[in-house]
Design a protein around this motif. Structure first.
Motif, short mmCIF file in Angstrom:
data_model
loop_
_atom_site.label_atom_id
_atom_site.label_comp_id
_atom_site.label_asym_id
_atom_site.label_seq_id
_atom_site.Cartn_x
_atom_site.Cartn_y
_atom_site.Cartn_z
N SER A 41 0.83 -1.21 0.00
CA SER A 41 0.00 0.00 0.00
C SER A 41 0.86 1.25 0.00
N SER A 42 1.97 1.21 0.72
CA SER A 42 2.87 2.37 0.77
C SER A 42 3.55 2.59 -0.59
N ILE A 125 13.55 2.47 5.46
CA ILE A 125 12.39 1.88 4.80
C ILE A 125 11.76 2.87 3.82
N HIS A 126 11.86 4.18 4.10
CA HIS A 126 11.38 5.18 3.14
C HIS A 126 12.04 4.97 1.78
N TYR A 127 13.37 4.78 1.81
CA TYR A 127 14.10 4.56 0.56
C TYR A 127 13.67 3.26 -0.10
N VAL A 128 13.53 2.20 0.69
CA VAL A 128 13.21 0.88 0.14
C VAL A 128 11.85 0.91 -0.56
N CYS A 146 19.76 0.55 -1.21
CA CYS A 146 19.15 1.58 -0.36
C CYS A 146 20.05 1.95 0.81
N VAL A 147 20.90 1.02 1.26
CA VAL A 147 21.90 1.36 2.27
C VAL A 147 22.87 2.39 1.68
N TYR A 148 23.29 2.15 0.45
CA TYR A 148 24.18 3.08 -0.26
C TYR A 148 23.52 4.46 -0.40
#
Length: 221
Positions: A41-42, A125-128, A146-148
Motif C-alpha cells: 500500500s505504501s 524503509i522510506h528509501y526501500v 538503499c543502504v548506499y
C-alpha cells in the motif's frame, strides 16, 4: 461551471487535489487492513502521489490500484520484515525498561542510541518502499542499494528524518485526538506527498539519460 469552483480555477484545482489526497489516504488505510499489505500500500500511495505531483495525473485511485498490484510481492515482503523488526525491538525495549537498564546515566544514553537505531531503520524503509516503485531489481539488490543511498545522500536522509520526527513529535506532544478523522483522511497521502520530491531528486541521478522515467516495476521480482 464558472467561478471559483471551476476545475480550471486555482481554487477548483486545489479542491480537486485535496479530494485526491483524501481518496489516496482512504485507499492506503483500506488496502493496509490485512496489516502485512501495508508495504504494498505504501508503494502504491507513493506512486500515485508522484504521478499526481510530477505528471499532473488525475487518476489517483487507478494509479494506486495498478501500483499496488505491480509492487505487491516485494512491498508485502518489506512490510512483513519491518513489522517483525519493530515487534522484536519493541519487545527488547520493554524488557529493558522492566529490568531497569535505562534508569542510570549510561542507560539514558543507551535509550537514546536505541531510539536512534529504530528511527534510522524506519527512514531506511522510506528509501526501500520508493525504490521498489522506481527500479526493477531483486529484493536483495534493493536492500543493498538503499543502504548506499541512505549514506551517500545523507542530506536527503536528514530531511526525511526531520519530516518523520516532526510527525512523531506532533503526536507525542499535541492533543490531536479531536482531529483524528481529519488526520486519518490526510496524513497518509500528505506525508507521502512530501517525500516525493527529495527521493525523486536522488533516484533521477541513477536513471539513464535517455530514459528519465523508469518503467513500472515487475511484480515477479
Amino acid at each position: 461551471m464558472k467561478g471559483i469552483f471551476n476545475i480550471e480555477s486555482k481554487f477548483g484545482h486545489m479542491l480537486l487535489q485535496f479530494s485526491h489526497l483524501i481518496l489516496l489516504s482512504l485507499c492506503w488505510i483500506f488496502f493496509s487492513i490485512p496489516i502485512f499489505t501495508w508495504g504494498a500500500s505504501s508503494c502504491a500511495i507513493y506512486t500515485a502521489c508522484r504521478k499526481m505531483l510530477h505528471d499532473g495525473e488525475n487518476k489517483p485511485v487507478h494509479n494506486f490500484y495498478v501500483a499496488f498490484k505491480q509492487n505487491f510481492k516485494q512491498g508485502c515482503i518489506v512490510g512483513i520484515m519491518t513489522l517483525l523488526f519493530l515487534l522484536i525491538v519493541m519487545y527488547c525495549f520493554l524488557l529493558a525498561v522492566g529490568t531497569g537498564i535505562f534508569n542510570d546515566t549510561i542507560g539514558g544514553i543507551a535509550r537514546i542510541v536505541y531510539i536512534a537505531v529504530i528511527g534510522s531503520i524506519l527512514i531506511y524503509i522510506h528509501y526501500v518502499i520508493s525504490y521498489i516503485t522506481r527500479f526493477e531489481d531483486k529484493l536483495k539488490t534493493v536492500l543493498r542499494n538503499c543502504v548506499y543511498l541512505c549514506l551517500c545522500h545523507f542530506d536527503t536522509t536528514l530531511r526525511l528524518a526531520a519530516q518523520f520526527a516532526l510527525v512523531v513529535v506532533a503526536f507525542y506532544f499535541l492533543d490531536l485526538l479531536p482531529y483524528l478523522p481529519l488526520i486519518v483522511m490526510l496524513l497518509p497521502a500528505g506525508y507521502s506527498l512530501v517525500t516525493v520530491d527529495p527521493l525523486e531528486k536522488v533516484f533521477k541521478q541513477y536513471m539513464p539519460k535517455d530514459q528519465p522515467e523508469a518503467e513500472e516495476p515487475d511484480s515477479s521480482n
